[in-house]
Design a protein around this motif. Structure first.
Motif, PDB file in Angstrom:
ATOM      1  N   VAL A 169      -6.097   1.552   8.965  1.00  7.87           N
ATOM      2  CA  VAL A 169      -4.754   0.809   8.737  1.00  7.87           C
ATOM      3  C   VAL A 169      -3.589   1.816   9.159  1.00  7.87           C
ATOM      4  O   VAL A 169      -3.916   3.062   9.548  1.00  7.87           O
ATOM      5  N   CYS A 170      -2.535   1.142   9.604  1.00 10.76           N
ATOM      6  CA  CYS A 170      -1.598   1.870   9.927  1.00 10.76           C
ATOM      7  C   CYS A 170      -0.513   1.973   8.595  1.00 10.76           C
ATOM      8  O   CYS A 170      -0.326   0.705   7.908  1.00 10.76           O
ATOM      9  N   TRP A 190      -3.847  -0.357   1.594  1.00  8.32           N
ATOM     10  CA  TRP A 190      -5.017  -1.512   2.019  1.00  8.32           C
ATOM     11  C   TRP A 190      -4.322  -2.889   1.831  1.00  8.32           C
ATOM     12  O   TRP A 190      -4.194  -3.658   2.533  1.00  8.32           O
ATOM     13  N   ARG A 228      -1.132  -3.522   1.333  1.00 14.92           N
ATOM     14  CA  ARG A 228       0.186  -3.685   2.243  1.00 14.92           C
ATOM     15  C   ARG A 228      -0.296  -4.086   3.764  1.00 14.92           C
ATOM     16  O   ARG A 228       0.319  -4.836   4.330  1.00 14.92           O
ATOM     17  N   ASN A 229      -1.578  -3.817   4.136  1.00 18.29           N
ATOM     18  CA  ASN A 229      -2.100  -4.127   5.253  1.00 18.29           C
ATOM     19  C   ASN A 229      -2.839  -5.499   5.182  1.00 18.29           C
ATOM     20  O   ASN A 229      -3.751  -5.877   6.153  1.00 18.29           O
ATOM     21  N   GLN A 287      -2.204  -0.357  18.475  1.00 13.27           N
ATOM     22  CA  GLN A 287      -1.947   0.088  17.242  1.00 13.27           C
ATOM     23  C   GLN A 287      -0.829   1.135  17.152  1.00 13.27           C
ATOM     24  O   GLN A 287       0.056   1.388  16.162  1.00 13.27           O
TER      25      GLN A 287
END
Length: 167
Positions: free
Chosen positions: A55-56, A127, A129-130, A142
């Motif tokens: 994730v970012c 996790w 938040r994404n 990305q």
């Protein structure tokens, strides 16, 4: 090289890179320096054996999260690095300051390497938040909007940026 050993006979550590250390990304210059000094060797493109969330976080910084079975098999690059190089990468990744944790990752080839995972203190929040959705590879798409460390607001720690991002 042994099956479960992350170090080769010449005291090299296998590092799986999935984000900004990859070729063509902003922090690869550190690895390029190590490649030219003989402190690192590029071993190829590999994929994780397990599905893992990639994730970012804030500033489009990529994070691999240690939640096997969630996310996707992640594609990245494998390097063999010297102890000297490992210290420099640990420093970049903020291992001593709680940004990332260096832990084993099994690759689809059966190779066991080390990877930098988002610290367990905030991993679940990242996790969520994404949207509990990750991606297979940190690509230019990305990375669009990635902000280098030196260009981020001063006076706020990266952990504070993460806390703000997930809240």
């Amino acid at each position: 090289m042994g099956g479960d050993n992350t170090e080769t006979k010449t005291n090299q550590t296998l590092i799986f890179t999935y984000g900004t250390l990859k070729r063509g990304f902003p922090n690869h210059n550190l690895l390029a320096e190590m490649l030219s000094s003989g402190d690192a060797a590029f071993l190829g493109v590999y994929t994780t054996a397990d599905k893992l969330p990639l994730v970012c976080g804030p500033y489009k910084v990529p994070f691999l999260l240690n939640f096997p079975g969630s996310g996707n098999q992640v594609t990245g690059e494998l390097y063999s690095v010297s102890d000297k190089a490992l210290v420099r990468i640990d420093e970049l990744e903020g291992v001593s300051t709680g940004h990332y944790q260096r832990m084993p990752v099994r690759l689809s080839s059966g190779t066991l390497a080390q990877a930098y995972y988002g610290h367990h203190d905030y991993a679940m929040d990242l996790w969520k938040r994404n949207g509990e959705l990750g991606f297979e590879s940190y690509t230019e798409m990305q990375a669009k909007g990635y902000v280098r460390r030196g260009d981020r607001p001063r006076g706020v720690s990266f952990l504070e940026h993460i806390k703000n991002f997930v809240s």
